[in-house]
Design a protein around this motif. Structure first.
Motif, PDB file in Angstrom:
ATOM      1  N   PRO A   1       0.808  -1.227   0.000  1.00 61.33           N
ATOM      2  CA  PRO A   1       0.000   0.000   0.000  1.00 61.33           C
ATOM      3  C   PRO A   1       0.833   1.265   0.000  1.00 61.33           C
ATOM      4  O   PRO A   1       0.345   2.311  -0.419  1.00 61.33           O
ATOM      5  N   GLY A   2       2.097   1.184   0.458  1.00 60.68           N
ATOM      6  CA  GLY A   2       2.930   2.384   0.460  1.00 60.68           C
ATOM      7  C   GLY A   2       3.296   2.857  -0.921  1.00 60.68           C
ATOM      8  O   GLY A   2       3.605   4.041  -1.128  1.00 60.68           O
ATOM      9  N   ALA A   3       3.289   1.970  -1.892  1.00 63.19           N
ATOM     10  CA  ALA A   3       3.567   2.308  -3.297  1.00 63.19           C
ATOM     11  C   ALA A   3       2.642   1.447  -4.143  1.00 63.19           C
ATOM     12  O   ALA A   3       3.058   0.440  -4.713  1.00 63.19           O
ATOM     13  N   PRO A   4       1.369   1.807  -4.237  1.00 60.66           N
ATOM     14  CA  PRO A   4       0.377   0.927  -4.853  1.00 60.66           C
ATOM     15  C   PRO A   4       0.603   0.652  -6.337  1.00 60.66           C
ATOM     16  O   PRO A   4       0.050  -0.311  -6.871  1.00 60.66           O
ATOM     17  N   ASP A   5       1.409   1.486  -7.004  1.00 57.86           N
ATOM     18  CA  ASP A   5       1.678   1.267  -8.425  1.00 57.86           C
ATOM     19  C   ASP A   5       3.007   0.560  -8.668  1.00 57.86           C
ATOM     20  O   ASP A   5       3.406   0.375  -9.820  1.00 57.86           O
ATOM     21  N   ARG A   6       3.701   0.194  -7.600  1.00 56.79           N
ATOM     22  CA  ARG A   6       5.011  -0.432  -7.768  1.00 56.79           C
ATOM     23  C   ARG A   6       4.925  -1.937  -7.553  1.00 56.79           C
ATOM     24  O   ARG A   6       4.357  -2.414  -6.578  1.00 56.79           O
ATOM     25  N   LEU A   7       5.532  -2.678  -8.474  1.00 52.86           N
ATOM     26  CA  LEU A   7       5.673  -4.121  -8.376  1.00 52.86           C
ATOM     27  C   LEU A   7       7.160  -4.432  -8.227  1.00 52.86           C
ATOM     28  O   LEU A   7       7.983  -3.956  -9.014  1.00 52.86           O
ATOM     29  N   VAL A   8       7.499  -5.179  -7.181  1.00 53.72           N
ATOM     30  CA  VAL A   8       8.887  -5.580  -6.965  1.00 53.72           C
ATOM     31  C   VAL A   8       9.022  -7.047  -7.343  1.00 53.72           C
ATOM     32  O   VAL A   8       8.213  -7.879  -6.929  1.00 53.72           O
ATOM     33  N   MET A   9      10.033  -7.329  -8.162  1.00 53.20           N
ATOM     34  CA  MET A   9      10.258  -8.705  -8.601  1.00 53.20           C
ATOM     35  C   MET A   9      11.695  -9.110  -8.288  1.00 53.20           C
ATOM     36  O   MET A   9      12.627  -8.335  -8.506  1.00 53.20           O
ATOM     37  N   GLY A  10      11.869 -10.297  -7.759  1.00 49.69           N
ATOM     38  CA  GLY A  10      13.191 -10.805  -7.448  1.00 49.69           C
ATOM     39  C   GLY A  10      13.358 -12.215  -7.957  1.00 49.69           C
ATOM     40  O   GLY A  10      12.394 -12.967  -8.105  1.00 49.69           O
ATOM     41  N   GLN A  11      14.587 -12.572  -8.237  1.00 48.71           N
ATOM     42  CA  GLN A  11      14.895 -13.896  -8.760  1.00 48.71           C
ATOM     43  C   GLN A  11      15.293 -14.819  -7.620  1.00 48.71           C
ATOM     44  O   GLN A  11      16.096 -14.454  -6.759  1.00 48.71           O
ATOM     45  N   ALA A  12      14.714 -15.992  -7.623  1.00 47.20           N
ATOM     46  CA  ALA A  12      15.013 -16.965  -6.569  1.00 47.20           C
ATOM     47  C   ALA A  12      15.080 -18.353  -7.189  1.00 47.20           C
ATOM     48  O   ALA A  12      14.532 -18.610  -8.256  1.00 47.20           O
ATOM     49  N   GLY A  13      15.751 -19.248  -6.501  1.00 45.97           N
ATOM     50  CA  GLY A  13      15.822 -20.626  -6.984  1.00 45.97           C
ATOM     51  C   GLY A  13      16.555 -20.776  -8.280  1.00 45.97           C
ATOM     52  O   GLY A  13      16.265 -21.656  -9.087  1.00 45.97           O
ATOM     53  N   ALA A  14      17.553 -19.914  -8.525  1.00 45.81           N
ATOM     54  CA  ALA A  14      18.285 -19.971  -9.787  1.00 45.81           C
ATOM     55  C   ALA A  14      19.651 -20.624  -9.631  1.00 45.81           C
ATOM     56  O   ALA A  14      20.494 -20.509 -10.503  1.00 45.81           O
ATOM     57  N   GLY A  15      19.884 -21.296  -8.524  1.00 46.11           N
ATOM     58  CA  GLY A  15      21.148 -21.991  -8.347  1.00 46.11           C
ATOM     59  C   GLY A  15      22.168 -21.141  -7.626  1.00 46.11           C
ATOM     60  O   GLY A  15      22.164 -19.914  -7.711  1.00 46.11           O
ATOM     61  N   SER A  16      23.089 -21.801  -6.937  1.00 45.67           N
ATOM     62  CA  SER A  16      24.058 -21.078  -6.125  1.00 45.67           C
ATOM     63  C   SER A  16      25.042 -20.275  -6.955  1.00 45.67           C
ATOM     64  O   SER A  16      25.641 -19.325  -6.469  1.00 45.67           O
ATOM     65  N   ALA A  17      25.235 -20.639  -8.225  1.00 46.27           N
ATOM     66  CA  ALA A  17      26.209 -19.921  -9.053  1.00 46.27           C
ATOM     67  C   ALA A  17      25.613 -18.681  -9.700  1.00 46.27           C
ATOM     68  O   ALA A  17      26.339 -17.841 -10.222  1.00 46.27           O
ATOM     69  N   ALA A  18      24.288 -18.562  -9.692  1.00 38.44           N
ATOM     70  CA  ALA A  18      23.653 -17.437 -10.382  1.00 38.44           C
ATOM     71  C   ALA A  18      23.766 -16.159  -9.559  1.00 38.44           C
ATOM     72  O   ALA A  18      23.790 -16.183  -8.339  1.00 38.44           O
ATOM     73  N   ASN A  19      23.827 -15.043 -10.246  1.00 37.20           N
ATOM     74  CA  ASN A  19      23.864 -13.727  -9.598  1.00 37.20           C
ATOM     75  C   ASN A  19      22.460 -13.153  -9.680  1.00 37.20           C
ATOM     76  O   ASN A  19      22.121 -12.412 -10.606  1.00 37.20           O
ATOM     77  N   ALA A  20      21.623 -13.532  -8.725  1.00 41.15           N
ATOM     78  CA  ALA A  20      20.200 -13.208  -8.775  1.00 41.15           C
ATOM     79  C   ALA A  20      19.968 -11.710  -8.667  1.00 41.15           C
ATOM     80  O   ALA A  20      20.760 -10.971  -8.098  1.00 41.15           O
ATOM     81  N   PHE A  21      18.819 -11.265  -9.193  1.00 44.63           N
ATOM     82  CA  PHE A  21      18.513  -9.841  -9.260  1.00 44.63           C
ATOM     83  C   PHE A  21      17.279  -9.488  -8.448  1.00 44.63           C
ATOM     84  O   PHE A  21      16.462 -10.339  -8.105  1.00 44.63           O
ATOM     85  N   VAL A  22      17.139  -8.191  -8.180  1.00 42.34           N
ATOM     86  CA  VAL A  22      15.904  -7.580  -7.703  1.00 42.34           C
ATOM     87  C   VAL A  22      15.642  -6.388  -8.597  1.00 42.34           C
ATOM     88  O   VAL A  22      16.573  -5.646  -8.942  1.00 42.34           O
ATOM     89  N   THR A  23      14.399  -6.191  -8.989  1.00 41.29           N
ATOM     90  CA  THR A  23      14.054  -5.046  -9.819  1.00 41.29           C
ATOM     91  C   THR A  23      12.653  -4.567  -9.468  1.00 41.29           C
ATOM     92  O   THR A  23      11.905  -5.261  -8.773  1.00 41.29           O
ATOM     93  N   THR A  24      12.298  -3.378  -9.920  1.00 39.03           N
ATOM     94  CA  THR A  24      10.957  -2.838  -9.699  1.00 39.03           C
ATOM     95  C   THR A  24      10.321  -2.486 -11.033  1.00 39.03           C
ATOM     96  O   THR A  24      11.011  -2.248 -12.037  1.00 39.03           O
ATOM     97  N   PHE A  25       8.993  -2.433 -11.043  1.00 37.39           N
ATOM     98  CA  PHE A  25       8.226  -2.034 -12.221  1.00 37.39           C
ATOM     99  C   PHE A  25       7.204  -0.986 -11.818  1.00 37.39           C
ATOM    100  O   PHE A  25       6.607  -1.069 -10.731  1.00 37.39           O
ATOM    101  N   ASP A  26       6.975  -0.054 -12.711  1.00 33.95           N
ATOM    102  CA  ASP A  26       5.856   0.886 -12.580  1.00 33.95           C
ATOM    103  C   ASP A  26       4.665   0.229 -13.258  1.00 33.95           C
ATOM    104  O   ASP A  26       4.664   0.005 -14.477  1.00 33.95           O
ATOM    105  N   ALA A  27       3.632  -0.085 -12.477  1.00 36.79           N
ATOM    106  CA  ALA A  27       2.472  -0.802 -13.002  1.00 36.79           C
ATOM    107  C   ALA A  27       1.270   0.115 -13.205  1.00 36.79           C
ATOM    108  O   ALA A  27       0.144  -0.363 -13.351  1.00 36.79           O
ATOM    109  N   SER A  28       1.511   1.426 -13.228  1.00 33.31           N
ATOM    110  CA  SER A  28       0.377   2.353 -13.316  1.00 33.31           C
ATOM    111  C   SER A  28      -0.238   2.413 -14.705  1.00 33.31           C
ATOM    112  O   SER A  28      -1.418   2.766 -14.844  1.00 33.31           O
ATOM    113  N   GLY A  29       0.520   2.076 -15.741  1.00 36.05           N
ATOM    114  CA  GLY A  29       0.006   2.151 -17.107  1.00 36.05           C
ATOM    115  C   GLY A  29      -0.486   0.816 -17.610  1.00 36.05           C
ATOM    116  O   GLY A  29      -0.679  -0.136 -16.861  1.00 36.05           O
TER     117      GLY A  29
END
Length: 572
Positions: A186-214
């Motif tokens: 609710p603090g940022a109702p138009d923001r979607l946060v996505m993160g990578q998980a379960g990609a193996g110990s060698a992977a350099n997993a990411f976190v990113t955000t999206f503007d979902a207002s449009g």
């Protein structure tokens, strides 16, 4: 555990302060419900109707399933039927609709009537479970296009992000490998946060955000965490957005709780203190009123599984810490297993025993916590512990602040040559006194560790230890003999062998000797002990005068030896 290890001997009884347990156990004032699930999918809190929704996240099988519904007191009040196993869930911004992912559809339920209102098809009939989030007034879900649970966590799996439009799903074009986790708030109702998980110990997993207002998602900042040598990669378990939307917290099993600036995903100027040593981050959640953050972990023993503290990391208030370590509480907080009521008055936590058991805890954080401590020296009754005999360990616990609503307990474990054994907890009296009772069953050194894990208003005390030397149980022989006897009539002596601790074995042989008035000693036939400890000795003495009969027991693995004598005057 937090705090420095201490080794301060406090008197001859051997009271030693050791590393302080960093948490207190759940208490009767915390509501706990055993969940009828063997795995965990998602939890959603509906403040308007005071309900908590839980799915089991089952990743195999098919057929009808349900969403479990609990009230804010931890009582099960209903279910929402699904056609297939359910996994992810999300509540609409107005709280009127609960979106539930089952293996082949995204369902919508009216939260007021608890009825299904619509269903949107999904591109795959998958059994790997989905994450669901609502941002920008739209529903989003992740997709792992594999069936069969053995494939779900393969690091090379394709992971897709979809949106829901009416009754159909729309591919957003954002793909990954492994799995994806979604978060909105609710603090940022138009923001979607996505993160990578379960990609193996060698992977350099990411976190990113999206503007979902449009109409389409617009990606914002993204971040990976490994350094140039590949160290420090993210092991993502959970994501949470602060109540004001300015911060994003990440539960990273490899690092702890990462606090990021939502604008660019850089580290916040001040982060949270590390989790206790040995605790791996599994969950994180901000209270809706912006006051608190809860951080869950998987930790062993009395090490913290849950910390509740001010959301502002610059606030120096000591965290309220919990240890879940029992058959009735679980032993760790599951990934994504934390959520708050909007006003911050209740924290809902799902714990697991690491196998199949799951519990729902309803925790009401207190306004303050007070210190506790063990005082004085520990003593034992009896002073010399004996194998197989009850042993009482007496001590005193001081509690600052208000008296507990119900008696608190001191827990204990015994470590001896046979390993570590839990001892029944002891209630603490109003004056702070307690007695831990145990029956040691091994000879030699035994170390008792006593701990108070705290309660809702008291912090844990530093553990104390007491080392004792457990001795063999004593035995005794009682003899009944005549004062006088004749050579012709013979001598008959009766007796009884008794012992402390475990029962003496029936059929034990007693050594019997006879010494006449000339000092000549001879060994007689041994006496056999009956089941009740009694025995009988018969002899035909060959000398007149004072005759001494000596009976001895050499002991066994758990009992010491003993002996007794009887004097008979042989008159003819």
């Amino acid at each position: 555990m937090t705090g420095a290890a201490l080794a301060v001997v406090l008197g001859a009884a051997g009271l030693v302060a050791v590393t302080a347990p960093a948490a207190y156990a759940a208490t009767p004032s915390d509501e706990v419900a055993k969940l009828p699930i063997s795995s965990f999918g998602a939890m959603v809190v509906d403040d308007a109707h005071e309900r908590v929704y839980v799915t089991d996240g089952r990743m195999s099988g098919s057929g009808a399933s349900s969403v479990l519904v609990y009230n804010f007191e931890g009582q099960r009040v209903g279910t929402l039927a699904t056609d297939q196993p359910a996994s992810g869930m999300a509540l609409s911004a107005d709280g009127a609709t609960l979106h539930v992912s089952q293996s082949n559809r995204i369902l919508a339920f009216d939260t007021a009537t608890q009825t299904r209102t619509s269903a949107a098809g999904t591109p795959y009939d998958a059994t790997c479970g989905r994450e669901v989030a609502v941002a920008g007034g739209k529903t989003w879900f992740t997709e792992t296009p594999y069936s069969g649970s053995s494939y779900c966590d393969r690091p090379e799996n394709v992971a897709l992000l979809y949106g829901v439009s009416g009754t159909t799903s729309v591919n957003t074009g954002w793909n990954s490998e492994g799995r994806l986790k979604l978060e909105s708030g609710p603090g940022a109702p138009d923001r979607l946060v996505m993160g990578q998980a379960g990609a193996g110990s060698a992977a350099n997993a990411f976190v990113t955000t999206f503007d979902a207002s449009g109409d389409t998602l617009v990606r914002g900042p993204q971040r990976r965490f490994a350094d140039a040598e590949g160290k420090g990669a993210l092991d993502l378990k959970d994501i949470a957005q602060s109540a004001d939307g300015k911060r994003i917290a990440v539960a990273d099993a490899a690092y702890g709780t990462r606090l990021l600036d939502a604008a660019d995903l850089a580290d916040a100027p001040v982060g949270y203190q590390p989790l206790p040593a040995g605790a791996k981050a599994s969950a994180v959640a901000f209270s809706g009123d912006g006051k608190y953050v809860a951080r869950g972990a998987a930790a062993a023993g009395s090490t913290s599984d849950l910390l509740i503290q001010p959301a502002d990391p610059t606030d120096g208030a000591t965290p309220i810490e919990f240890a879940f370590d029992g058959e009735l509480d679980g032993s760790r907080v599951v990934p994504r297993g934390l959520d708050w009521s909007k006003d911050g008055s209740r924290l809902f936590a799902v714990t697991s025993d690491g196998v199949y058991g799951h519990w729902l805890h309803v925790i009401k954080p207190p306004a303050a916590q007070y210190d506790s401590r063990f005082t004085g020296t520990l003593s034992t009754t009896p002073a010399k512990p004996v194998v197989g005999e009850p042993l009482g360990i007496r001590g005193k616990l001081e509690l600052d602040g208000p008296a507990p609503a119900e008696p608190v307990k001191v827990e204990a474990v015994r470590k001896d040559s046979d390993g570590t054994t839990e001892v029944a907890p002891a209630k603490v009296a109003a004056d702070g006194g307690f007695t831990v009772l145990d029956v040691p069953d091994r000879l030699g050194e035994a170390t008792y560790t006593l701990r108070f894990l705290g309660d809702v208003t008291h912090r844990p005390a530093e553990d104390v230890t007491l080392t004792v030397d457990v001795a063999k149980a004593a035995t005794a022989i009682e003899l009944t003999a005549p004062a006088e006897a004749t050579r012709a009539g013979g001598v008959e002596i009766t007796g009884k062998l008794t012992g402390q601790g475990r029962a003496l074995p029936a059929g034990s042989a007693l050594k019997v000797t006879r010494t006449d008035r000339f000092g000549t000693t001879g060994e007689l036939t041994s006496a056999s002990v009956a089941a009740d400890g009694t025995f009988r000795i018969k002899d035909l003495p060959n000398k007149r005068g004072r005759t001494v009969y000596a009976v001895s027991y050499e002991g066994d693995d758990l009992h010491s030896g003993s002996s007794a004598e009887a004097t008979v005057r042989v008159i003819s």
